[in-house]
Scaffold this active site. Structure first.
Site, PDB file in Angstrom:
ATOM      1  N   GLY A 354       0.804  -1.214   0.000  1.00 13.72           N
ATOM      2  CA  GLY A 354       0.000   0.000   0.000  1.00 13.72           C
ATOM      3  C   GLY A 354       0.834   1.260   0.000  1.00 13.72           C
ATOM      4  O   GLY A 354       0.363   2.338  -0.359  1.00 13.72           O
ATOM      5  N   SER A 356       3.402   1.646  -1.906  1.00 13.57           N
ATOM      6  CA  SER A 356       3.961   1.797  -3.252  1.00 13.57           C
ATOM      7  C   SER A 356       3.590   3.136  -3.871  1.00 13.57           C
ATOM      8  O   SER A 356       2.445   3.582  -3.785  1.00 13.57           O
ATOM      9  CB  SER A 356       3.460   0.680  -4.163  1.00 13.57           C
ATOM     10  OG  SER A 356       4.166  -0.505  -3.944  1.00 13.57           O
ATOM     11  N   SER A 372       9.044   1.694  -4.603  1.00 15.48           N
ATOM     12  CA  SER A 372       8.852   0.604  -5.548  1.00 15.48           C
ATOM     13  C   SER A 372       8.496  -0.687  -4.810  1.00 15.48           C
ATOM     14  O   SER A 372       7.368  -1.147  -4.864  1.00 15.48           O
ATOM     15  CB  SER A 372      10.114   0.396  -6.391  1.00 15.48           C
ATOM     16  OG  SER A 372       9.977  -0.723  -7.242  1.00 15.48           O
TER      17      SER A 372
END
Length: 466
Positions: A354, A356, A372
């Site tokens: 979450g 990311s 990432s």
């Protein structure tokens, strides 16, 4: 790595009036939701509802030199990490093949430059005269890159990564818990062929994966991610950057799961040469300021710059809020199950599914990266990799920041704050109904991740605690 600077936002980094810290009271444990007229909506990149409490001291010093003169002028200069990155860029070109990388000594506030002396000692004199602390090493940057090429050709195995660590002047090779048996033997053999002076190998207890999850925040299909930084697309329209792997879930994004789309994917890269996406707001009147809401204060994002090993950085994400740590390696390659991604930044900053796409930035307003993936979590720690913002901006043809800033109707004002309808997450992401406005702040529970990060205070002037 060569720092790249983009268009500066007119807002300067903010200070606390008294120079002290501000902690969100533990008793503030609710978040009010306020819907804002869409035309006035403004998204604060990285604005999230987080867990627990954090204390932030915003920038309180400009880059400082050591103030010495005469013979002492050749002594290493005292620098902020951002200015050390600039100096490193200059020296990498000056030293040429003698350049062996550089890193930031946060304790001494100095740039340490690795030099392969060879027959020309003048390169050492040049580096010292420029204000760097010089360290003689065996491996040049180009030789380390050649070693990375060998790993790519002989050991591209899902669950592995490698990056250049200037502090050890070696390649740091990591294998996650899925790399066993013949795969481990192959990786170990390749590292041994490179030699102990070129590479080191370690095992991670976690599993390398992109940090995307189903749940609350910004949504594309069934995927949950976090907004990174607001930008202006090449055609002048408002947009934001996030992780490319997030867009595998769909092209239309909304601020609530199953809600009305507010943005559409324009460009995306993953896997391959990066992990980034440009997502354009559907409403061209969306005002999206260049800032990161840390949960109790807003950090104005003024420039984009490349990371420096040893630099203290802060990450904002929709799951864990604010976390901090250091840059460990550059030019990282990560072999995710979905494919290989190159050109990343390796850190010890924690992250979870979450997070990311979330913002990686510095206390003085430099945009560094987009989350990432990696291994571990914010309880046990682990490795997290970030897409450099500079590379993403260049690839998509965007510039940092977007219209609106932090003005009367958008920014951090009474109605819009940094949320509004055009936000990027009802509870988290980068705004949504929670936003960072009048009623919400950016998470009354603290917005800085009680379980994220650890107690840190260094010369950056920004402190995070749990």
């Amino acid at each position: 790595m060569r720092p790249v600077r983009t268009n500066s936002h007119p807002g300067a980094p903010q200070k606390l009036p008294d120079g002290g810290t501000y902690s969100v009271p533990q008793e503030e444990r609710s978040l009010s939701h306020k819907r804002i007229p869409k035309r006035k909506a403004a998204i604060a990149a990285g604005s999230v509802v987080a867990l627990g409490a954090a204390a932030i001291l915003l920038p309180n010093a400009n880059a400082s030199q050591d103030g010495s003169s005469g013979d002492a002028a050749a002594a290493p200069k005292t620098l902020k990490a951002g200015d050390a990155s600039d100096l490193a860029s200059q020296l990498s070109g000056l030293l040429g093949e003698a350049f062996g990388g550089s890193y930031y000594d946060s304790a001494g506030r100095q740039l340490v430059v690795n030099v392969v002396p060879g027959d020309n000692n003048n390169v050492i004199v040049q580096a010292k005269a420029a204000g760097a602390k010089v360290r003689e090493v065996d491996n040049s940057w180009s030789e380390l890159q050649d070693g990375a090429s060998t790993l790519k050709s002989e050991a591209t195995i899902a669950g592995t990564s490698w990056s250049i660590d200037p502090r050890t002047n070696k390649l740091l090779v990591t294998a996650d818990s899925t790399v066993t048996g013949a795969k481990w033997d192959r990786l170990e053999s390749t590292v041994q062929e490179l030699g102990s002076g070129m590479a080191t190998l370690k095992k991670s207890s976690g599993v390398f994966k992109p940090f995307v999850s189903g749940g609350d925040a910004i949504f594309a299909g069934g995927s949950r991610c976090s907004l990174g930084f607001n930008v202006t697309a090449g055609d002048g329209s408002p947009a934001f950057l996030t992780a490319g792997h997030c867009t595998l879930g769909g092209n239309e994004w909304s601020d609530t799961q199953g809600g009305q789309p507010i943005a559409t994917v324009d460009q995306s890269t993953f896997p391959g040469a990066g992990d980034f996406a440009l997502v354009k707001y559907d409403d061209p009147a969306t005002q999206a300021p260049s800032e990161v809401n840390t949960g109790n204060q807003t950090v104005q994002i003024t420039e984009a710059a490349e990371a420096t090993v040893g630099q203290q950085v802060f990450r904002m994400g929709s799951t864990t809020g604010l976390a901090d740590g250091q840059v460990l390696g550059l030019d990282a390659t990560v072999n995710y199950p979905e494919g290989t991604v190159t050109g990343l930044i390796q850190t010890n900053v924690c992250a979870e599914p979450g997070d990311s796409g979330g913002s990686l930035f510095t206390q003085d307003g430099l945009a560094i990266g987009l989350t990432s993936g990696g291994s571990g979590d914010c309880t046990v720690g682990g490795e997290t990799f970030f897409q450099p913002v500079t590379t993403a901006l260049e690839a998509v043809g965007a510039t940092l920041g977007a219209g609106g800033g932090a003005g009367d109707e958008a920014g951090a004002g009474d109605e819009a704050g940094a949320g509004g309808e055009a936000g990027a997450g009802q509870e988290a992401g980068a705004g949504g109904e929670a936003g960072a406005g009048e009623e919400a702040g950016a998470g009354a529970e603290a917005g800085a991740g009680q379980d994220a990060g650890h107690d840190v205070e260094d010369n950056s002037g920004l402190t995070e605690s749990r």
